[in-house]
Design a protein around this motif. Structure first.
Motif, PDB file in Angstrom:
ATOM      1  N   GLU A 231       0.503  -1.122   0.207  1.00  0.00           N
ATOM      2  CA  GLU A 231       0.574  -0.312   0.671  1.00  0.00           C
ATOM      3  C   GLU A 231       1.079   1.148   0.056  1.00  0.00           C
ATOM      4  OE1 GLU A 231      -4.092   1.727   2.272  1.00  0.00           O
ATOM      5  OE2 GLU A 231      -2.977   0.090   3.161  1.00  0.00           O
ATOM      6  N   PHE A 232       2.237   1.353   1.109  1.00  0.00           N
ATOM      7  CA  PHE A 232       2.796   2.550   0.870  1.00  0.00           C
ATOM      8  C   PHE A 232       4.271   1.872   0.385  1.00  0.00           C
ATOM      9  CE2 PHE A 232      -0.323   2.320   4.285  1.00  0.00           C
ATOM     10  CZ  PHE A 232      -1.388   2.725   4.205  1.00  0.00           C
ATOM     11  N   PRO A 233       4.809   1.721  -0.723  1.00  0.00           N
ATOM     12  CA  PRO A 233       5.235   1.516  -0.893  1.00  0.00           C
ATOM     13  C   PRO A 233       6.540   2.278  -1.079  1.00  0.00           C
ATOM     14  CG  PRO A 233       4.431   1.466  -2.881  1.00  0.00           C
ATOM     15  CD  PRO A 233       3.562   1.773  -1.797  1.00  0.00           C
ATOM     16  N   ASP A 234       6.328   3.669  -1.588  1.00  0.00           N
ATOM     17  CA  ASP A 234       7.344   4.931  -1.767  1.00  0.00           C
ATOM     18  C   ASP A 234       7.403   5.209  -0.144  1.00  0.00           C
ATOM     19  OD1 ASP A 234       8.495   4.119  -4.124  1.00  0.00           O
ATOM     20  OD2 ASP A 234       6.396   4.613  -5.223  1.00  0.00           O
ATOM     21  N   ARG A 235       6.776   5.039   1.101  1.00  0.00           N
ATOM     22  CA  ARG A 235       6.954   5.681   2.237  1.00  0.00           C
ATOM     23  C   ARG A 235       7.773   4.837   2.759  1.00  0.00           C
ATOM     24  NH1 ARG A 235       3.112   9.601   3.742  1.00  0.00           N
ATOM     25  NH2 ARG A 235       2.021  10.242   2.889  1.00  0.00           N
ATOM     26  N   THR A 236       8.750   6.000   3.908  1.00  0.00           N
ATOM     27  CA  THR A 236      10.258   5.590   4.537  1.00  0.00           C
ATOM     28  C   THR A 236       9.542   4.692   5.599  1.00  0.00           C
ATOM     29  OG1 THR A 236      10.655   8.053   4.750  1.00  0.00           O
ATOM     30  CG2 THR A 236      11.821   6.575   5.510  1.00  0.00           C
ATOM     31  N   ALA A 237      10.420   3.343   5.393  1.00  0.00           N
ATOM     32  CA  ALA A 237       9.487   2.851   6.421  1.00  0.00           C
ATOM     33  C   ALA A 237      10.819   2.522   7.791  1.00  0.00           C
ATOM     34  CB  ALA A 237       9.295   1.412   6.318  1.00  0.00           C
TER      35      ALA A 237
END
Length: 534
Positions: free
Chosen positions: A30-36
């Motif tokens: 769902e959020f592949p490009d958000r910082t994990a």
């Protein structure tokens, strides 16, 4: 080929999450490009962290020639540690964290007791991968200074099929027999926990969570998977950052803080907890030891826009199992006689009783709990005896578990914590046994005593937890025996125990004081060593 496989692994994030990796994988989809993850100078998106975990998983398969069942993780809190943790979960294995600061003898004891197949470790004393930098352990060791890159080449590993009844991780706590005690936690235990806390603390993209706990501390699981299960960012401090935790929290623009209460005392001693110094915090959570009202007031002033909660829970009940939210207005705070913030109420779905010494329900007594967060029993079943019980509601009587027969969901876990209900809230009053917490770490005094008694010339020994104005509690040991040299005993303990379990000093007496029942009188022993200090 690679992209197709990844899409298959991450498809349909709305499916029921059967294991820890599926919580993370749903956020990757769902959020592949958000910082994990932010650790040191490195920033990884969810896609990048997934790829790093996948590459380490491939290396684990190659190193073991198959899917490892239990993997030790011996690494500082960097990309290798976090991607490695996820790699083991991806394969459907069990993670057993090992703290690099602990002595080699303790690592070896855990490797053996845990039945590990392999240890994933950062190289010792160097940056290169390979056997030369591997710590000496009684199982194969895979060393990685950093996760493999795409250029290293690998076949995407198959996803494991771990289910709710499978073990996600094993943590080793202090054991009264002198050996570490393994606590296995199922995926279903953690899933039930995450379902509650992710919603309660309004976690999601844009949330920035602290990671103040070592991976051997079960509270670290909240940091990692409450973040990664919601699309939030896990922000990891360096050791230097933790010397100035308030400044770091402000500069990192954290929205969620989680630590042991002693971190508040440390910040106060450093004169760093100024009113309004943490304006970005929305949630402040404390667990691991009693939170005093003074600590809570100081933190509330520093983070005036933050909601402050006191959490409670032993490792066996999966991270935390009770919560109390302090009102915004300090004037409305409850003020128990012991000066600590209440632990409030148990999480939804958990049952609890307070039992008096005869095993009957009471308004004050030992807290016993059962429900979806209760662990399935210790790794060594011999440790289960006396730690569980069955309670007959009709007769109001309890029968301790003898170790015979299977543990069932009907069994209550005995926390060993003395709790009272005051004004409709649960208040923690202390321990019913000789277990204590120092700097948030749970310690069985009997483990240290067993090591002391194993020393040549030591006839008997007791370890005492004494009040310390700087640390809350500190440990002091008393030994009896001829010609004992405390400095040699201390040196031996340092080779066997982590620093937080080390006594501050060792006193040598001719005899230990006894009470009228012929048992060691710990209070009298504490008074005797206090007299010696004076």
């Amino acid at each position: 080929m690679k992209q197709t496989l990844v899409k298959q692994t991450l498809a349909n994030p709305t499916l029921v999450k059967q294991n820890l990796y599926e919580w993370f994988a749903a956020s990757v989809a769902e959020f592949p490009d958000r910082t994990a993850l932010e650790t040191g100078t490195e920033r990884l998106t969810y896609r990048e962290l997934h790829d790093a975990a996948e590459r380490i998983a491939a290396r684990l398969l190659t190193a073991t020639g198959g899917v490892p069942r239990r993997v030790g993780l011996l690494a500082e809190r960097g990309v290798v540690a976090y991607a490695g943790y996820l790699a083991v979960q991806l394969l459907g294995g069990t993670v057993v964290p090992l703290n690099p600061a602990f002595p080699a003898a303790r690592h070896a004891a855990i490797v053996t007791a845990g039945g590990l197949d392999l240890v994933l470790a950062e190289p010792v004393g160097g940056e290169a991968d390979g056997e030369a930098g591997a710590p000496e352990l009684p199982v194969p060791v895979l060393t990685l200074a950093h996760p493999p890159t795409a250029a290293d080449g690998y076949e995407p590993p198959p996803r494991g099929q771990a289910g709710p009844e499978d073990i996600a991780y094993v943590l080793f706590t202090s054991g009264s027999t002198g050996a570490p005690k393994g606590v296995p936690i199922r995926h279903g235990n953690v899933g039930a926990y995450l379902e509650h806390v992710v919603a309660r603390y309004e976690l999601g993209p844009g949330s920035r969570l602290s990671q103040t706990f070592d991976l051997t501390f079960d509270l670290s699981v909240f940091d990692m998977f409450a973040a990664w299960g919601s699309g939030a960012t896990l922000v990891v401090p360096t050791r230097r950052d933790l010397l100035a935790p308030v400044r770091w929290a402000a500069e990192a623009e954290l929205t969620h803080w989680f630590s042991v209460p002693s971190m508040v005392s440390f910040a106060r001693r450093m004169r760093a907890l100024r009113p309004g110094s943490l304006p970005a915090l929305r949630w402040s959570l404390f667990c691991g030891e009693p939170l005093t009202l003074q600590q809570a007031e100081a933190w509330a002033a520093a983070a005036p826009l933050s909601t402050l909660e006191n959490l409670y829970g032993p490792t066996e009940l999966t991270i935390s199992c009770a919560e109390f939210r302090l009102p915004r207005e300090i004037a409305q705070w409850p003020r128990p006689a012991n000066g600590t913030v209440p632990i409030g109420e148990l999480y939804p779905g958990l049952e609890h009783l307070l039992l008096d010494p005869e095993g009957c329900p009471a308004e004050e007594g030992e807290l016993v709990v059962r429900g979806p967060q209760r662990f399935p029993g210790y790794l060594d079943p011999l440790n289960d005896a006396g730690r569980f019980l069955l309670h007959d509601a009709a007769t109001g009587t309890s029968v301790p578990y003898s170790g015979e027969g299977p543990l069932t969901p009907e069994h209550w876990y005995r926390t060993g914590d003395r709790v009272a209900r005051r004004d409709g809230r649960l208040v923690h009053l202390g321990r019913t046994d000789q277990q204590v917490k120092v700097r948030g770490y749970r310690i069985e005094l009997g483990e240290i005593e067993a090591l002391l008694r194993a020393r040549p010339g030591v006839r008997d020994a007791v370890v005492l937890a004494v009040p310390d104005p700087r640390a809350g509690l500190s440990l002091e040991a008393v030994c009896t025996g001829p010609d004992l040299r405390p400095e040699l005993i201390m040196s031996d303990l340092r080779s066997r125990l982590p620093e937080y379990m080390m006594p501050r000093r060792i006193a040598v007496l001719d005899e230990l004081p006894l009470n009228t029942n012929g048992k060691i009188d710990r209070q009298a022993a504490a008074a005797m060593i206090a007299d010696r200090r004076d």
